[in-house]
Design a protein around this motif. Structure first.
Motif, PDB file in Angstrom:
ATOM      1  N   TYR A 197      26.893  -4.973  31.661  1.00 41.53           N
ATOM      2  CA  TYR A 197      26.958  -6.385  31.275  1.00 41.53           C
ATOM      3  C   TYR A 197      26.958  -6.547  29.761  1.00 41.53           C
ATOM      4  O   TYR A 197      27.605  -7.458  29.223  1.00 41.53           O
ATOM      5  CB  TYR A 197      25.784  -7.144  31.890  1.00 41.53           C
ATOM      6  N   ALA A 201      29.869  -8.449  27.657  1.00 47.41           N
ATOM      7  CA  ALA A 201      29.635  -9.534  26.701  1.00 47.41           C
ATOM      8  C   ALA A 201      30.166  -9.166  25.321  1.00 47.41           C
ATOM      9  O   ALA A 201      30.730 -10.003  24.604  1.00 47.41           O
ATOM     10  CB  ALA A 201      28.144  -9.850  26.630  1.00 47.41           C
ATOM     11  N   GLY A 205      33.985 -10.510  27.754  1.00 50.42           N
ATOM     12  CA  GLY A 205      34.225 -10.650  29.187  1.00 50.42           C
ATOM     13  C   GLY A 205      35.367  -9.823  29.726  1.00 50.42           C
ATOM     14  O   GLY A 205      35.740  -9.982  30.899  1.00 50.42           O
TER      15      GLY A 205
END
Length: 378
Positions: A197, A201, A205
């Motif tokens: 993740y 970020a 994305g």
């Protein structure tokens, strides 16, 4: 030169003399740390000792000044120009004449790739650091010199005797040892998920579907496809430089910038996409294995039996009957590090000790086969 750059990574490859974990655990603090540190050093060498950006413009602005400005303030592409035909409508995917109101996608991550990779490598080592801290070199002190196949008979007997005394004195008191290790395995799994993740970020994305997009790209028609690696890591971008003209008015200068560094970045992150997914799957399977081991005691005996090939299964049964999961885990690690024949003698003596304590009262009542095994060991 290349060997000098990757010199600091060499020390990470060396394995310790005593193994206190497993192969999946080592994938995190060995393989992943080495991979990310190597990538960080590679990007650093290209970024600081090469020329990571080249800018082209037709005005009288010095190239060095323009390239430094564009590198510091980031460059951009135009999303609406990503699907236009190269060589006819645009010079390169995402590069077109900017009009007021057009959406810009700024690319400044390339300045931070090496730092992010380095920090991620440190985070991947944290569970290992915690496990070493909690483990406190206990296993190393218990192995003594029994990891060597050839050892003096007197020394071997003394060391096995000391180890048996420790195991008997601390029987059923090693559960904390096992659960600290499980906590570190959980941290490994949680960390790899969080890192995915974090990269997603960091790349705006684009990382969550990056690998699958690259695979799908190869299956599409050449005229209809847009390379996702170019979309995420553009090799040519635009940069706008403002300055005052001779009359004091603000002048705008558009430049085309080539980013050779992104050729390296796109390959790094396509590898990391597949590697982190593999690591997450392996860590998840290991946690599933731990849950099964916790709730199925019979499986622990089978696992230890398969590892201790020279040891009499009847002796192992006697030991496992009085052992909790922490004792089993310690014995399994000892079996991994001690020579097979030495471990056989250790279990023989240990099983004999747990049949009777100092007062002659049995800690466990052996069955007929187990009693015969003890007598034959004598």
């Amino acid at each position: 030169m290349v060997l000098d750059v990757f010199g600091p990574v060499k020390r990470l490859i060396k394995l310790g003399t005593v193994c206190i974990d497993n192969n999946v655990f080592r994938l995190h603090y060995k393989a992943t740390v080495i991979i990310m540190m190597s990538f960080s050093l590679l990007v650093t060498s290209v970024q600081f000792f090469g020329q990571p950006i080249h800018c082209i413009q037709k005005d009288d602005i010095p190239n060095d000044l323009l390239e430094t400005y564009c590198w510091i303030h980031s460059t951009f592409t135009l999303p609406h120009a990503m699907n236009k035909k190269v060589g006819v409508e645009v010079a390169h995917p995402g590069v077109d004449q900017y009009k007021p109101g057009d959406t810009k996608t700024y690319h400044s991550y390339y300045q931070w790739v090496w730092i992010v990779l380095f920090m991620q490598a440190l985070v991947f080592y944290v569970p290992r650091y915690l496990w070493k801290l909690w483990e406190g070199e206990r296993l190393k002190s218990l192995v003594l010199g029994l990891n060597k196949p050839i050892i003096a008979e007197k020394v071997k007997n003394e060391q096995i005797g000391l180890l048996v005394l420790y195991l008997k004195a601390n029987i059923r008191y090693h559960n904390w040892y096992f659960f600290y290790f499980v906590i570190c395995e959980v941290l490994n799994f949680v960390n790899v998920i969080i890192q995915m993740y974090v990269i997603d970020a960091f790349l705006g994305g684009a990382f969550s579907s990056y690998g699958s997009d690259v695979l799908n790209y190869t299956e599409k028609d050449q005229e209809d496809r847009v390379d996702p690696m170019i979309a995420t890591f553009p090799r040519m971008t635009k940069c706008t430089f403002y300055r005052y003209g001779s009359s004091g008015e603000v002048q705008r200068h558009d430049a085309l910038c080539i980013l050779p560094l992104n050729i390296v970045n796109e390959k790094i992150y396509i590898f990391l996409w597949f590697w982190l997914i593999f690591l997450a799957v392996m860590s998840g399977l290991m946690l599933l294995y731990r849950i099964i081991v916790i709730f199925i005691p019979a499986l622990r005996f089978l696992i230890l039996k398969s590892r201790a090939k020279f040891t009499d299964p009847n002796h192992l049964k006697l030991v496992m009957e009085v052992s909790k999961i922490g004792d089993w885990f310690l014995l399994y690690l000892l079996c991994k590090n001690i020579d097979g024949h030495h471990f056989k003698e250790l279990i023989q003596q240990y099983s004999r000790e747990i049949v009777e304590d100092g007062s002659g009262q049995p800690m466990v009542q052996p069955n007929e086969k187990e009693m015969e095994a003890l007598k034959s060991a004598d």
